[in-house]
Design an enzyme around this catalytic site. Structure first.
Site, PDB file in Angstrom:
ATOM      1  N   LYS A 121     -13.904  -6.016  -5.831  1.00 54.37           N
ATOM      2  CA  LYS A 121     -15.203  -5.398  -5.878  1.00 54.37           C
ATOM      3  C   LYS A 121     -15.048  -4.146  -5.000  1.00 54.37           C
ATOM      4  O   LYS A 121     -15.691  -3.225  -5.502  1.00 54.37           O
ATOM      5  CB  LYS A 121     -16.214  -6.411  -4.953  1.00 54.37           C
ATOM      6  N   GLY A 122     -14.264  -4.104  -3.824  1.00 48.25           N
ATOM      7  CA  GLY A 122     -13.860  -2.826  -3.078  1.00 48.25           C
ATOM      8  C   GLY A 122     -14.628  -3.053  -1.958  1.00 48.25           C
ATOM      9  O   GLY A 122     -15.331  -3.448  -1.523  1.00 48.25           O
ATOM     10  N   ALA A 123     -13.510  -2.647  -1.000  1.00 46.40           N
ATOM     11  CA  ALA A 123     -13.799  -2.803   0.450  1.00 46.40           C
ATOM     12  C   ALA A 123     -13.986  -1.704   1.415  1.00 46.40           C
ATOM     13  O   ALA A 123     -14.430  -1.701   2.564  1.00 46.40           O
ATOM     14  CB  ALA A 123     -12.571  -3.753   1.170  1.00 46.40           C
ATOM     15  N   LYS A 154       0.911  -1.207   0.080  1.00 49.16           N
ATOM     16  CA  LYS A 154       0.056   0.114   0.126  1.00 49.16           C
ATOM     17  C   LYS A 154       0.824   1.291  -0.113  1.00 49.16           C
ATOM     18  O   LYS A 154       2.057   1.627   0.743  1.00 49.16           O
ATOM     19  CB  LYS A 154      -0.880  -0.004   1.270  1.00 49.16           C
ATOM     20  N   ARG A 192      -9.688  -0.868  11.845  1.00 45.39           N
ATOM     21  CA  ARG A 192      -9.901   0.094  10.958  1.00 45.39           C
ATOM     22  C   ARG A 192     -10.951  -0.449   9.686  1.00 45.39           C
ATOM     23  O   ARG A 192     -11.877   0.176   9.561  1.00 45.39           O
ATOM     24  CB  ARG A 192      -8.675   0.516  10.225  1.00 45.39           C
ATOM     25  N   GLN A 194     -11.331  -1.440  -8.333  1.00 48.76           N
ATOM     26  CA  GLN A 194     -12.308  -1.833  -7.357  1.00 48.76           C
ATOM     27  C   GLN A 194     -13.657  -1.615  -8.389  1.00 48.76           C
ATOM     28  O   GLN A 194     -14.013  -0.457  -8.865  1.00 48.76           O
ATOM     29  CB  GLN A 194     -12.423  -0.795  -6.301  1.00 48.76           C
ATOM     30  N   HIS A 217     -14.240 -14.027  -3.969  1.00 50.20           N
ATOM     31  CA  HIS A 217     -14.811 -15.295  -3.185  1.00 50.20           C
ATOM     32  C   HIS A 217     -16.178 -15.709  -3.742  1.00 50.20           C
ATOM     33  O   HIS A 217     -16.458 -16.841  -3.151  1.00 50.20           O
ATOM     34  CB  HIS A 217     -14.755 -15.357  -1.595  1.00 50.20           C
ATOM     35  N   ARG A 236      -5.470  -6.448 -10.852  1.00 53.65           N
ATOM     36  CA  ARG A 236      -5.995  -6.975  -9.978  1.00 53.65           C
ATOM     37  C   ARG A 236      -7.574  -6.321  -9.876  1.00 53.65           C
ATOM     38  O   ARG A 236      -7.734  -5.456  -9.476  1.00 53.65           O
ATOM     39  CB  ARG A 236      -5.703  -7.231  -8.450  1.00 53.65           C
ATOM     40  N   ASP A 296      -1.421  -2.037  -4.118  1.00 53.27           N
ATOM     41  CA  ASP A 296      -2.929  -2.191  -3.736  1.00 53.27           C
ATOM     42  C   ASP A 296      -3.586  -0.848  -3.927  1.00 53.27           C
ATOM     43  O   ASP A 296      -3.131   0.374  -3.651  1.00 53.27           O
ATOM     44  CB  ASP A 296      -3.025  -2.528  -2.152  1.00 53.27           C
ATOM     45  N   LYS A 350     -25.396  -3.925  -4.125  1.00 52.52           N
ATOM     46  CA  LYS A 350     -24.610  -5.206  -4.167  1.00 52.52           C
ATOM     47  C   LYS A 350     -24.677  -5.595  -5.839  1.00 52.52           C
ATOM     48  O   LYS A 350     -23.766  -6.211  -6.300  1.00 52.52           O
ATOM     49  CB  LYS A 350     -24.914  -6.345  -3.388  1.00 52.52           C
TER      50      LYS A 350
END
Length: 274
Positions: A154-156, A64, A255, A130, A194, A151, A98, A168
């Site tokens: 979806k995005g976190a 990162k 976090r 993302q 996943h 890569r 990332d 979603k």
């Protein structure tokens, strides 16, 4: 996560490799506030690159920019990543930069694109996009045109509807759209998910389109859907496991929990499956 030490990380990586699963390693941390911290992180990644060679691991590294000084100043982050890129090129490895929150998206992509243009750097540094961000299709087309490996996740991070699809269903639809765009580009990309329904759709679509299983890889988190990772590897699909390690696991976890509790609920449901 694999543990707090390099030895624990190596043991986890070797175990995954024995199952036919590749690895990418993330030394946990972010948002460092002084140059010394950034340089210590850089040193740890140099040691990781050397250890990957020494242990003959099928592994690369993920990092990162805020862990390497982006919040201190841009030039510090640029210099640390450039040094790591030189090392990765020298040992025939790869660096994944990332993606963090949307406030960092443009700066992150600018840095990756700049370093990717350096002599010998193509194929040794890549980005993350993302699927929940509206801008990601335009970014994907630009990066693919330049041959940058992506890569797709979806995005976190928690994002507003100003920047990201709110539902979603919309994110899933855009993920599939972007995955097909990437796989048609001829560049080796990674699909991080996943979601077994999405994976099945990608398997079937790529077979219909004549896209070889070796032309891309699926990526998943260490310890999450181990059954699915191992099944895909047995069937001949490329699979890479994202293994975080280090002493910063607790603040990192807290976090993520504060930003988006659904992420932690997902991990709780799927970590022990299989």
């Amino acid at each position: 996560m694999a543990g707090t030490t390099l030895e624990e990380l190596v043991a986890a990586a070797e175990a995954m490799n024995r199952k036919g699963v590749r690895v990418t390693v993330d030394y946990l941390g972010e948002h460092v506030v002084n140059p010394d911290e950034a340089e210590r992180c850089e040193d740890r990644y140099h040691r990781l690159l050397d250890e990957i060679v020494r242990r003959n691991l099928d592994a690369n590294i993920s990092l990162k920019l805020t862990h390497l000084g982006l919040d201190v100043n841009h030039m510090l982050a640029h210099r640390t990543v450039e040094e790591l890129l030189r090392h990765a090129i020298a040992v025939g490895n790869f660096i994944r930069v990332d993606m963090e929150g949307s406030a960092y998206t443009q700066r992150t992509l600018d840095l990756v694109r700049d370093l990717h243009r350096r002599p010998g750097a193509a194929g040794h540094i890549g980005a993350v996009l993302q699927a929940y961000l509206y801008r990601s299709e335009a970014d994907a087309r630009q990066l693919c045109a330049e041959g940058v490996r992506i890569r797709l996740c979806k995005g976190a991070y928690k994002e507003s509807a100003e920047h990201a699809y709110p539902s979603k269903a919309q994110v899933d639809a855009n993920y599939l759209h972007l995955a097909r765009l990437l796989l048609q580009s001829g560049v080796f990309h990674a699909l991080a998910t996943h979601d077994e329904k999405i994976i099945t759709k990608i398997e079937r679509w790529s077979a219909r389109e004549g896209i070889a299983a070796s032309a891309f890889e699926f990526q998943m988190l260490y310890g999450v859907r181990r059954d699915l990772q191992e099944r895909l590897a047995r069937e001949g699909w490329g699979v890479r496991c994202y293994i975080p390690y280090g002493t910063e696991w607790y603040p990192y976890f807290m976090r993520r929990l504060a930003e988006r509790p659904a992420n932690v609920l997902f991990l709780a449901r799927h970590t022990f499956r299989g």
